[in-house]
Scaffold this active site. Structure first.
Site, PDB file in Angstrom:
ATOM      1  N   GLN A  68       0.774  -1.246   0.000  1.00 36.64           N
ATOM      2  CA  GLN A  68       0.000   0.000   0.000  1.00 36.64           C
ATOM      3  C   GLN A  68       0.807   1.298   0.000  1.00 36.64           C
ATOM      4  O   GLN A  68       0.509   2.218  -0.764  1.00 36.64           O
ATOM      5  CB  GLN A  68      -0.955   0.018   1.214  1.00 36.64           C
ATOM      6  CG  GLN A  68      -1.862   1.224   1.219  1.00 36.64           C
ATOM      7  CD  GLN A  68      -2.809   1.334   2.392  1.00 36.64           C
ATOM      8  OE1 GLN A  68      -3.384   2.377   2.621  1.00 36.64           O
ATOM      9  NE2 GLN A  68      -3.005   0.285   3.147  1.00 36.64           N
ATOM     10  N   ASN A  98       9.470   0.287  -2.005  1.00 36.84           N
ATOM     11  CA  ASN A  98       9.204   0.086  -0.576  1.00 36.84           C
ATOM     12  C   ASN A  98       9.427  -1.375  -0.201  1.00 36.84           C
ATOM     13  O   ASN A  98       8.620  -1.996   0.470  1.00 36.84           O
ATOM     14  CB  ASN A  98       7.803   0.565  -0.175  1.00 36.84           C
ATOM     15  CG  ASN A  98       6.685  -0.276  -0.757  1.00 36.84           C
ATOM     16  OD1 ASN A  98       6.680  -0.564  -1.937  1.00 36.84           O
ATOM     17  ND2 ASN A  98       5.724  -0.671   0.079  1.00 36.84           N
ATOM     18  N   LYS A 140      10.987  -4.961   9.169  1.00 36.40           N
ATOM     19  CA  LYS A 140       9.847  -4.842   8.257  1.00 36.40           C
ATOM     20  C   LYS A 140       8.702  -4.181   9.023  1.00 36.40           C
ATOM     21  O   LYS A 140       8.532  -4.434  10.218  1.00 36.40           O
ATOM     22  CB  LYS A 140       9.379  -6.227   7.816  1.00 36.40           C
ATOM     23  CG  LYS A 140      10.302  -6.908   6.838  1.00 36.40           C
ATOM     24  CD  LYS A 140       9.697  -8.230   6.403  1.00 36.40           C
ATOM     25  CE  LYS A 140      10.590  -8.928   5.405  1.00 36.40           C
ATOM     26  NZ  LYS A 140      10.046 -10.237   4.998  1.00 36.40           N
ATOM     27  N   GLU A 149       1.268  -1.204   8.273  1.00 33.30           N
ATOM     28  CA  GLU A 149       0.465  -0.069   8.735  1.00 33.30           C
ATOM     29  C   GLU A 149       0.332   0.063  10.260  1.00 33.30           C
ATOM     30  O   GLU A 149       0.691   1.079  10.849  1.00 33.30           O
ATOM     31  CB  GLU A 149      -0.938  -0.199   8.108  1.00 33.30           C
ATOM     32  CG  GLU A 149      -1.989   0.742   8.654  1.00 33.30           C
ATOM     33  CD  GLU A 149      -1.731   2.190   8.307  1.00 33.30           C
ATOM     34  OE1 GLU A 149      -1.459   2.470   7.133  1.00 33.30           O
ATOM     35  OE2 GLU A 149      -1.805   3.044   9.206  1.00 33.30           O
ATOM     36  N   ASP A 185       0.581   3.841   5.987  1.00 32.27           N
ATOM     37  CA  ASP A 185       0.834   3.494   4.582  1.00 32.27           C
ATOM     38  C   ASP A 185       0.529   4.664   3.647  1.00 32.27           C
ATOM     39  O   ASP A 185       1.425   5.237   3.033  1.00 32.27           O
ATOM     40  CB  ASP A 185      -0.031   2.295   4.178  1.00 32.27           C
ATOM     41  CG  ASP A 185       0.567   0.977   4.658  1.00 32.27           C
ATOM     42  OD1 ASP A 185       1.784   0.943   4.905  1.00 32.27           O
ATOM     43  OD2 ASP A 185      -0.171   0.001   4.767  1.00 32.27           O
ATOM     44  N   GLY A 231      -7.799  20.260  19.638  1.00 32.39           N
ATOM     45  CA  GLY A 231      -7.433  21.632  19.311  1.00 32.39           C
ATOM     46  C   GLY A 231      -7.897  22.564  20.411  1.00 32.39           C
ATOM     47  O   GLY A 231      -8.246  22.136  21.516  1.00 32.39           O
ATOM     48  N   GLY A 232      -7.923  23.838  20.102  1.00 34.61           N
ATOM     49  CA  GLY A 232      -8.296  24.835  21.102  1.00 34.61           C
ATOM     50  C   GLY A 232      -9.800  24.954  21.305  1.00 34.61           C
ATOM     51  O   GLY A 232     -10.253  25.643  22.221  1.00 34.61           O
ATOM     52  N   GLN A 233     -10.595  24.306  20.452  1.00 34.16           N
ATOM     53  CA  GLN A 233     -12.054  24.394  20.573  1.00 34.16           C
ATOM     54  C   GLN A 233     -12.584  23.023  20.981  1.00 34.16           C
ATOM     55  O   GLN A 233     -12.426  22.057  20.240  1.00 34.16           O
ATOM     56  CB  GLN A 233     -12.680  24.800  19.223  1.00 34.16           C
ATOM     57  CG  GLN A 233     -12.139  26.089  18.630  1.00 34.16           C
ATOM     58  CD  GLN A 233     -12.585  27.335  19.394  1.00 34.16           C
ATOM     59  OE1 GLN A 233     -13.457  27.275  20.269  1.00 34.16           O
ATOM     60  NE2 GLN A 233     -11.980  28.457  19.079  1.00 34.16           N
TER      61      GLN A 233
HETATM   62  N1  COA Z   1      11.997  -9.991  -9.289  1.00 29.46           N
HETATM   63  C1  COA Z   1      12.707 -10.727  -8.392  1.00 29.46           C
HETATM   64  N2  COA Z   1      12.622 -10.569  -7.058  1.00 29.46           N
HETATM   65  C2  COA Z   1      11.775  -9.614  -6.606  1.00 29.46           C
HETATM   66  C3  COA Z   1      11.006  -8.819  -7.477  1.00 29.46           C
HETATM   67  C4  COA Z   1      11.149  -9.031  -8.875  1.00 29.46           C
HETATM   68  N3  COA Z   1      10.467  -8.323  -9.763  1.00 29.46           N
HETATM   69  N4  COA Z   1      10.264  -7.977  -6.724  1.00 29.46           N
HETATM   70  C5  COA Z   1      10.556  -8.254  -5.435  1.00 29.46           C
HETATM   71  N5  COA Z   1      11.460  -9.230  -5.353  1.00 29.46           N
HETATM   72  C6  COA Z   1      12.036  -9.832  -4.155  1.00 29.46           C
HETATM   73  C7  COA Z   1      12.862  -8.870  -3.340  1.00 29.46           C
HETATM   74  O1  COA Z   1      14.100  -8.668  -3.933  1.00 29.46           O
HETATM   75  C8  COA Z   1      12.912  -9.588  -2.008  1.00 29.46           C
HETATM   76  O2  COA Z   1      13.907 -10.579  -2.072  1.00 29.46           O
HETATM   77  P1  COA Z   1      15.017 -10.829  -0.906  1.00 29.46           P
HETATM   78  O3  COA Z   1      14.246 -10.931   0.367  1.00 29.46           O
HETATM   79  O4  COA Z   1      15.643 -12.105  -1.338  1.00 29.46           O
HETATM   80  O5  COA Z   1      15.926  -9.677  -0.911  1.00 29.46           O
HETATM   81  C9  COA Z   1      11.576 -10.330  -1.964  1.00 29.46           C
HETATM   82  O6  COA Z   1      11.026 -10.214  -3.271  1.00 29.46           O
HETATM   83  C10 COA Z   1      10.576  -9.841  -0.961  1.00 29.46           C
HETATM   84  O7  COA Z   1      10.522  -8.428  -0.859  1.00 29.46           O
HETATM   85  P2  COA Z   1      10.122  -7.760   0.511  1.00 29.46           P
HETATM   86  O8  COA Z   1       9.998  -6.303   0.346  1.00 29.46           O
HETATM   87  O9  COA Z   1      11.064  -8.214   1.579  1.00 29.46           O
HETATM   88  O10 COA Z   1       8.657  -8.364   0.752  1.00 29.46           O
HETATM   89  P3  COA Z   1       8.034  -9.011   2.059  1.00 29.46           P
HETATM   90  O11 COA Z   1       6.711  -9.538   1.620  1.00 29.46           O
HETATM   91  O12 COA Z   1       8.921  -9.972   2.729  1.00 29.46           O
HETATM   92  O13 COA Z   1       7.818  -7.777   3.046  1.00 29.46           O
HETATM   93  C11 COA Z   1       6.993  -5.595   3.679  1.00 29.46           C
HETATM   94  C12 COA Z   1       6.775  -6.872   2.835  1.00 29.46           C
HETATM   95  C13 COA Z   1       5.913  -4.618   3.307  1.00 29.46           C
HETATM   96  C14 COA Z   1       6.879  -5.943   5.162  1.00 29.46           C
HETATM   97  C15 COA Z   1       8.379  -5.027   3.370  1.00 29.46           C
HETATM   98  O14 COA Z   1       8.508  -4.847   1.997  1.00 29.46           O
HETATM   99  C16 COA Z   1       8.667  -3.708   4.079  1.00 29.46           C
HETATM  100  O15 COA Z   1       8.934  -3.652   5.285  1.00 29.46           O
HETATM  101  N6  COA Z   1       8.683  -2.616   3.303  1.00 29.46           N
HETATM  102  C17 COA Z   1       9.038  -1.297   3.794  1.00 29.46           C
HETATM  103  C18 COA Z   1       7.969  -0.696   4.624  1.00 29.46           C
HETATM  104  C19 COA Z   1       6.640  -0.654   3.919  1.00 29.46           C
HETATM  105  O16 COA Z   1       6.480  -0.104   2.868  1.00 29.46           O
HETATM  106  N7  COA Z   1       5.642  -1.223   4.601  1.00 29.46           N
HETATM  107  C20 COA Z   1       4.269  -1.028   4.262  1.00 29.46           C
HETATM  108  C21 COA Z   1       3.785  -1.878   3.209  1.00 29.46           C
HETATM  109  S1  COA Z   1       2.140  -1.388   2.886  1.00 29.46           S
END
Ligand code: COA
Length: 415
Positions: free
Chosen positions: A17, A96, A136, A139, A168, A247-249
């Protein structure tokens, strides 16, 4: 009519998101947003919270309008080459991923700068540099660590997260502002830069008033507009303030006619000082305009509960819309508690493009929230989200790949 960002090309590496809200906004302002996804899988939200089997979920469609989708396996050596070309031809890379994921792919800040020194790299992360930078974050975690949860809810209950996606979508908004600012600065420096919006920082920014109150509390030991005053106690930290205005109100949520069966038959009522006499007249307590216990804002603070109880006796005789119509006549600030159903059906929001009906080839018609920011010279037309990889061939052709080369990359699993 032209669009504000029509010459900007965005390499959109976002998912879930926070990042997608940012790039959707930039697309609405006219940027060419190319969303990179993994073949066969795509953004995980395509399949999350599905309401129609096999169709992209509303979660995905409502966050990815006006974008193009290209599939690349960015860990495949030939996929990496395609990505390098995209980096060279785009202005901004937005991501992200979890901390370190882009580096692990081989696209460090240094490598990206080597490929394109004008590239702006914009990231959402859960935390900024520090002890939690590798975590990681989703939201509700952001709401908890940014100060929202500890200050939301009622004094006698646990911390509460809000329905507004301030971690998010709120951070996505912060990031979008950072990106356009960096694009503006690039006009004079010619250089790209790294833009970081941490979710904890974004939530805290939106909870700024609570840090204000923390310091007021430390200085004076009491906050007279909080519901804990005068009969409750204050601790060391800003308490949960229920529905107090912040707020103030002073304000509070009051029951309206039908509250016994309708969970949203309520109105937010603000006892704004400049219209105090009108409030007293409307609720039939004219004597409060001169009573020294009620006549001034300071005198009223210890009596807020009684005042709102008295106003509620009046609002309970009206529907929330009747109360709104009467109070507005006297310039008394208030707002009905609108359900999502009421918002979805509100004609004025359809008219302004704030609620939009979109047609999708697989799922059919659905409602979405349009661009909340209206530019008079860059109007937004909301177009549907792309199917997974819908624009792979088109974007590859723009990069100069022939049909044979595209077929080869597909065969080896690079795109
Ligand atoms: N081709 C190959 N690999 C890909 C790819 C593509 N097109 N797109 C993504 N990947 C891989 C990444 O390189 C990563 O690999 P690695 O772990 O081996 O380095 C893997 O997919 C997973 O990515 P990741 O971002 O770690 O996803 P996740 O599902 O494990 O975590 C979140 C999800 C949201 C928790 C994490 O991305 C995060 O903390 N993001 C930052 C904060 C954020 O935006 N949070 C809110 C989300 S709404």
């Amino acid at each position: 009519m032209g669009k504000a960002l029509e010459d900007v090309r965005i390499l959109d590496f976002t998912h879930v998101q926070s990042g997608p809200t940012c790039t959707q906004l930039l697309a609405w302002f006219g940027a060419d947003v190319i969303k990179v996804e993994r073949a066969g899988a795509g953004d995980i939200t395509r399949e999350q919270l599905r309401d129609i089997p096999e169709a992209d979920s509303l979660y995905f469609t409502m966050l990815n309008h006006n974008k193009r989708s290209i599939t690349i396996d960015t860990k495949h050596p030939e996929g990496k080459l395609v990505l390098e070309e995209l980096i060279q031809s785009c202005d901004v890379l937005v991501e992200n991923f979890a901390p370190g994921a882009l580096d692990r792919m081989g696209f460090t800040w240094e490598r990206i700068q080597e490929l394109n020194p004008r590239m702006i790299v914009a990231s959402v992360k859960g935390f900024g540099p520090g002890p939690y930078e590798d975590c990681k974050v989703y939201e509700n975690v952001a709401q908890c660590v940014g100060g929202a949860a500890s200050t939301t809810g009622f004094d006698d209950g646990p911390p509460v997260v809000t329905g507004a996606q301030i971690g998010d979508s709120g951070t996505g908004l912060h990031l979008a502002l950072g990106i356009v600012t960096a694009l503006y600065q690039r006009k004079s420096t010619g250089r790209g830069q790294h833009v970081l919006a941490a979710m904890q920082d974004g939530v805290l920014n939106l909870c700024r008033v609570k840090l204000r109150d923390q310091q007021r509390l430390e200085r004076t030991g009491v906050m007279k507009e909080y519901p804990q005053h005068p009969n409750g106690t204050f601790g060391e930290a800003v308490p949960r303030a229920g529905n107090a205005s912040g707020g103030g109100q002073p304000g509070w949520i009051l029951k309206c006619k039908g509250w016994e069966t309708d969970p949203n038959a309520y109105i937010y009522f603000i006892a704004q000082a400049p219209v105090w006499a009108k409030i007293c007249n409307v609720i039939g307590r004219e004597e409060w305009t001169t009573d020294p216990d009620y006549a001034t804002p300071a005198a009223r603070l210890p009596h807020l509960k009684d005042i709102f109880a008295e106003v509620e006796r009046w609002t309970m005789t009206k529907t929330k819309f009747e109360a709104m119509a009467i109070l507005n006549k006297y310039d008394i600030p208030c707002g009905p508690i609108l359900s999502m159903k009421e918002i979805a059906e509100e004609p004025s929001l359809r008219k302004t493009g704030t609620i939009v009906e979109v047609d999708h080839p697989v799922r059919g018609k659905y409602l979405t929230v349009g661009n909340p920011i209206k530019l008079s010279d860059s109007p937004t037309e909301v177009t549907r989200s792309p199917l997974l990889g819908e624009h792979t061939d088109e974007v590859m052709a723009e990069l100069g790949y022939t049909a044979d080369q595209i077929a080869h990359l597909r065969t080896v699993g690079a795109i």
